[in-house]
Design a protein around this motif. Structure first.
Motif, PDB file in Angstrom:
ATOM      1  N   ASP A 238       0.771  -1.301  -0.103  1.00 20.72           N
ATOM      2  CA  ASP A 238      -0.108   0.221   0.224  1.00 20.72           C
ATOM      3  C   ASP A 238       0.974   1.263  -0.101  1.00 20.72           C
ATOM      4  O   ASP A 238       0.397   2.265  -0.709  1.00 20.72           O
ATOM      5  CB  ASP A 238      -0.894   0.021   1.208  1.00 20.72           C
ATOM      6  N   GLY A 239       1.995   1.351   0.781  1.00 22.35           N
ATOM      7  CA  GLY A 239       2.948   2.452   0.842  1.00 22.35           C
ATOM      8  C   GLY A 239       2.260   3.724   1.719  1.00 22.35           C
ATOM      9  O   GLY A 239       2.579   4.876   1.409  1.00 22.35           O
ATOM     10  N   GLU A 240       1.270   3.286   2.469  1.00 25.23           N
ATOM     11  CA  GLU A 240       0.513   4.317   3.342  1.00 25.23           C
ATOM     12  C   GLU A 240       1.482   4.804   4.382  1.00 25.23           C
ATOM     13  O   GLU A 240       1.639   6.079   4.661  1.00 25.23           O
ATOM     14  CB  GLU A 240      -0.798   4.223   3.588  1.00 25.23           C
ATOM     15  N   TYR A 241       2.111   3.820   5.196  1.00 27.34           N
ATOM     16  CA  TYR A 241       2.635   4.359   6.314  1.00 27.34           C
ATOM     17  C   TYR A 241       4.154   4.085   6.321  1.00 27.34           C
ATOM     18  O   TYR A 241       4.919   4.554   6.971  1.00 27.34           O
ATOM     19  CB  TYR A 241       2.218   3.437   7.567  1.00 27.34           C
ATOM     20  N   VAL A 242       4.567   3.457   5.147  1.00 29.05           N
ATOM     21  CA  VAL A 242       6.049   3.153   4.624  1.00 29.05           C
ATOM     22  C   VAL A 242       6.245   3.351   3.370  1.00 29.05           C
ATOM     23  O   VAL A 242       5.098   3.386   2.461  1.00 29.05           O
ATOM     24  CB  VAL A 242       6.282   1.806   5.329  1.00 29.05           C
ATOM     25  N   LYS A 243       7.529   3.512   2.822  1.00 27.49           N
ATOM     26  CA  LYS A 243       7.767   3.610   1.440  1.00 27.49           C
ATOM     27  C   LYS A 243       7.492   2.392   0.760  1.00 27.49           C
ATOM     28  O   LYS A 243       7.697   1.204   1.210  1.00 27.49           O
ATOM     29  CB  LYS A 243       9.261   3.958   1.366  1.00 27.49           C
ATOM     30  N   GLN A 244       6.873   2.645  -0.493  1.00 25.60           N
ATOM     31  CA  GLN A 244       6.258   1.272  -1.144  1.00 25.60           C
ATOM     32  C   GLN A 244       7.486   0.592  -1.465  1.00 25.60           C
ATOM     33  O   GLN A 244       8.310   1.215  -2.078  1.00 25.60           O
ATOM     34  CB  GLN A 244       5.273   1.824  -2.160  1.00 25.60           C
ATOM     35  N   ASP A 245       7.211  -1.001  -1.401  1.00 18.32           N
ATOM     36  CA  ASP A 245       8.281  -1.719  -1.822  1.00 18.32           C
ATOM     37  C   ASP A 245       7.698  -2.795  -2.182  1.00 18.32           C
ATOM     38  O   ASP A 245       7.254  -3.778  -1.568  1.00 18.32           O
ATOM     39  CB  ASP A 245       9.347  -2.008  -0.727  1.00 18.32           C
ATOM     40  N   LEU A 246       7.351  -3.190  -3.509  1.00 13.09           N
ATOM     41  CA  LEU A 246       6.544  -4.120  -3.892  1.00 13.09           C
ATOM     42  C   LEU A 246       7.243  -5.605  -3.912  1.00 13.09           C
ATOM     43  O   LEU A 246       6.696  -6.531  -3.655  1.00 13.09           O
ATOM     44  CB  LEU A 246       6.127  -4.050  -5.578  1.00 13.09           C
ATOM     45  N   ALA A 247       8.454  -5.499  -4.199  1.00 12.53           N
ATOM     46  CA  ALA A 247       9.486  -6.669  -4.265  1.00 12.53           C
ATOM     47  C   ALA A 247       9.355  -7.176  -2.738  1.00 12.53           C
ATOM     48  O   ALA A 247       8.979  -8.604  -2.696  1.00 12.53           O
ATOM     49  CB  ALA A 247      10.782  -6.398  -4.680  1.00 12.53           C
ATOM     50  N   TYR A 248       9.630  -6.468  -1.830  1.00 12.69           N
ATOM     51  CA  TYR A 248       9.482  -7.012  -0.473  1.00 12.69           C
ATOM     52  C   TYR A 248       7.921  -7.208  -0.042  1.00 12.69           C
ATOM     53  O   TYR A 248       7.913  -8.327   0.587  1.00 12.69           O
ATOM     54  CB  TYR A 248      10.024  -5.840   0.462  1.00 12.69           C
ATOM     55  N   ALA A 249       6.921  -6.545  -0.614  1.00 16.15           N
ATOM     56  CA  ALA A 249       5.774  -7.017  -0.268  1.00 16.15           C
ATOM     57  C   ALA A 249       5.397  -8.559  -0.662  1.00 16.15           C
ATOM     58  O   ALA A 249       4.797  -9.110  -0.066  1.00 16.15           O
ATOM     59  CB  ALA A 249       4.901  -5.760  -0.777  1.00 16.15           C
ATOM     60  N   LYS A 250       5.817  -8.764  -2.006  1.00 14.91           N
ATOM     61  CA  LYS A 250       5.607 -10.129  -2.619  1.00 14.91           C
ATOM     62  C   LYS A 250       6.055 -11.139  -1.882  1.00 14.91           C
ATOM     63  O   LYS A 250       5.711 -12.086  -1.663  1.00 14.91           O
ATOM     64  CB  LYS A 250       6.023  -9.972  -4.085  1.00 14.91           C
ATOM     65  N   LYS A 251       7.425 -10.818  -1.303  1.00 18.88           N
ATOM     66  CA  LYS A 251       8.265 -11.583  -0.449  1.00 18.88           C
ATOM     67  C   LYS A 251       7.619 -11.875   0.640  1.00 18.88           C
ATOM     68  O   LYS A 251       7.337 -13.297   1.170  1.00 18.88           O
ATOM     69  CB  LYS A 251       9.530 -11.252  -0.094  1.00 18.88           C
ATOM     70  N   MET A 252       7.051 -10.971   1.663  1.00 20.06           N
ATOM     71  CA  MET A 252       6.242 -11.148   2.734  1.00 20.06           C
ATOM     72  C   MET A 252       5.148 -11.783   2.566  1.00 20.06           C
ATOM     73  O   MET A 252       4.444 -12.961   3.080  1.00 20.06           O
ATOM     74  CB  MET A 252       6.084  -9.871   3.439  1.00 20.06           C
ATOM     75  N   LEU A 253       4.108 -11.514   1.563  1.00 17.56           N
ATOM     76  CA  LEU A 253       3.022 -12.324   1.075  1.00 17.56           C
ATOM     77  C   LEU A 253       3.078 -13.713   0.455  1.00 17.56           C
ATOM     78  O   LEU A 253       2.094 -14.549   0.812  1.00 17.56           O
ATOM     79  CB  LEU A 253       2.058 -11.327  -0.025  1.00 17.56           C
ATOM     80  N   SER A 254       4.295 -14.035   0.024  1.00 18.47           N
ATOM     81  CA  SER A 254       4.479 -15.356  -0.404  1.00 18.47           C
ATOM     82  C   SER A 254       4.787 -16.245   0.617  1.00 18.47           C
ATOM     83  O   SER A 254       4.278 -17.304   0.913  1.00 18.47           O
ATOM     84  CB  SER A 254       5.692 -15.308  -1.396  1.00 18.47           C
ATOM     85  N   LEU A 255       5.510 -15.601   1.789  1.00 16.13           N
ATOM     86  CA  LEU A 255       5.876 -16.644   2.928  1.00 16.13           C
ATOM     87  C   LEU A 255       4.475 -16.627   3.661  1.00 16.13           C
ATOM     88  O   LEU A 255       4.397 -17.783   4.014  1.00 16.13           O
ATOM     89  CB  LEU A 255       6.599 -15.686   3.894  1.00 16.13           C
ATOM     90  N   ALA A 256       3.710 -15.867   3.846  1.00 21.29           N
ATOM     91  CA  ALA A 256       2.239 -16.007   4.505  1.00 21.29           C
ATOM     92  C   ALA A 256       1.425 -16.934   3.708  1.00 21.29           C
ATOM     93  O   ALA A 256       0.759 -17.812   4.128  1.00 21.29           O
ATOM     94  CB  ALA A 256       1.410 -14.810   4.547  1.00 21.29           C
TER      95      ALA A 256
END
Length: 374
Positions: free
Chosen positions: A335-353
């Protein structure tokens, strides 16, 4: 000096007791022992003598020498534990064995526990522990029955005997042994060790264990009442025992209370109360509480906003494999609302979950993949 600090009438009584005890008067020895052992009088107030375990043992020893089982058991245990005297395994065992021979079941249990735990003197010895637990159990000592049941439930253990273990466990529970009540309650709740499920007995034993202060029983029973699976659903009882366990610093119960307040289950919905309990549970290292509290801090929901602190909590939980923390981090960086958007890291975390079966993480991950294709 010690006697003189008391009022005159107390001085007179203490002098009389000391004189008779020094002359090995057994009645006086029994009466004076607790004064020096505890430093208190019979009402629990400051006593006429200062606490002195070594002196207490010396003055009580004539009773042990005379065959008094209680004195032998008490002094033997004090030498076993080094309470006011140097530890002396040989003397401790002689006194405890004499106490058992004179009818004291607790003395046999103490010997058994020494061998079972390897307490202070040697490595554990299951054979000797079993032998002494049997002796104490044969005398109806509930703690020994509970311990013996545990040995008989040991998978591939040399003394495995599930049927007899169940009988001993129930016998101990019926005598008021609270840990046995907890185990019996769980056994009847889920039908383990060859015992058929019985909700009525499960409730009886678990409530007795809760009333007896067994922390694990409080949390287990509260959770059962909340879920309504092994026992009838009862939100009032769930709230009662989660609260009691939470007040005794049980992290799981604190987390559960936070969820109940946060979602308005039984209690009125109250985010500030939820945040309080999540904070308590996070201090106990509960990963779920860390995750919720982390999001509270990041969004400033009913707590002071602290994005850095919230991210730190989420990262700890995520690194320990907690899938909700991984999902929250993925969403935050997507979303990048509270932190700087980082789609690569977002995908990494979502993949783990998602690999752990989190459906929300899977949905968001697929959405991000579609965005990339566009």
């Amino acid at each position: 000096e010690e006697i003189g600090r008391n009022p005159e009438d107390v001085q007179e009584r203490l002098m009389d007791l000391r004189f008779r005890a020094e002359c090995r008067d057994l009645a006086a020895c029994r009466e004076i022992f607790p004064l020096y052992d505890t430093g208190k009088d019979g009402n629990g107030c400051k006593g006429p003598a200062k606490k002195n375990h070594a002196e207490a043992i010396r003055l009580y020893m004539p009773c042990a020498d005379s065959g008094d089982a209680d004195a032998q058991n008490t002094i033997g245990y004090m030498y076993l534990m080094g309470k006011g005297v140097a530890k002396d395994r040989g003397l401790a065992l002689r006194l405890l064995e004499s106490a058992w021979e004179n009818g004291c079941a607790q003395a046999a249990y103490r010997i058994a526990y020494m061998y079972d735990s390897g307490q202070d003197f040697e490595d554990p010895d299951l054979d000797k522990a079993y032998e002494w637990y049997v002796k104490a159990s044969d005398m109806g000592y509930a703690d020994a029955e509970y311990a013996l049941a545990g040995i008989m439930f040991m998978q591939d253990g040399p003394y495995r005997n599930v049927a007899r273990g169940v009988k001993l466990l129930i016998k101990a529970a019926d005598q008021g042994q609270h840990e046995a009540q907890q185990e019996a309650g769980m056994m009847y709740a889920y039908g383990s060790n060859g015992v058929k499920r019985d909700q009525e007995k499960a409730v009886k034993y678990l409530e007795a264990a809760c009333e007896g202060g067994v922390q694990q029983a409080m949390t287990n029973y509260a959770n059962m009442c909340f879920e309504g699976q092994a026992v009838p659903r009862d939100m009032a009882k769930a709230a009662k025992w989660f609260t009691k366990a939470a007040e005794n610093y049980d992290g799981m119960a604190q987390y559960a209370l936070g969820c109940m307040y946060g979602n308005g289950y039984y209690f009125d919905q109250d985010d500030s109360e939820a945040a309080k309990w999540f904070q308590e549970a996070a201090d106990q290292g509960h990963l779920g509480a860390m995750s919720f509290l982390g999001m509270f801090k990041i969004t400033g929901k009913d707590v002071e906003q602290d994005i850095e602190g919230g991210l730190e909590l989420l990262n700890v939980a995520a690194k320990n494999g907690y899938c909700e923390a991984q999902f929250y981090l993925g969403k935050l960086y997507a979303d990048g609302e509270y932190v700087k958007q980082d789609l690569a890291y977002a995908k990494k975390m979502l993949s783990l979950a998602a690999r752990q079966g989190d459906p929300d993480a899977e949905v968001m991950l697929q959405q991000l993949k579609k965005m990339k294709r566009r």
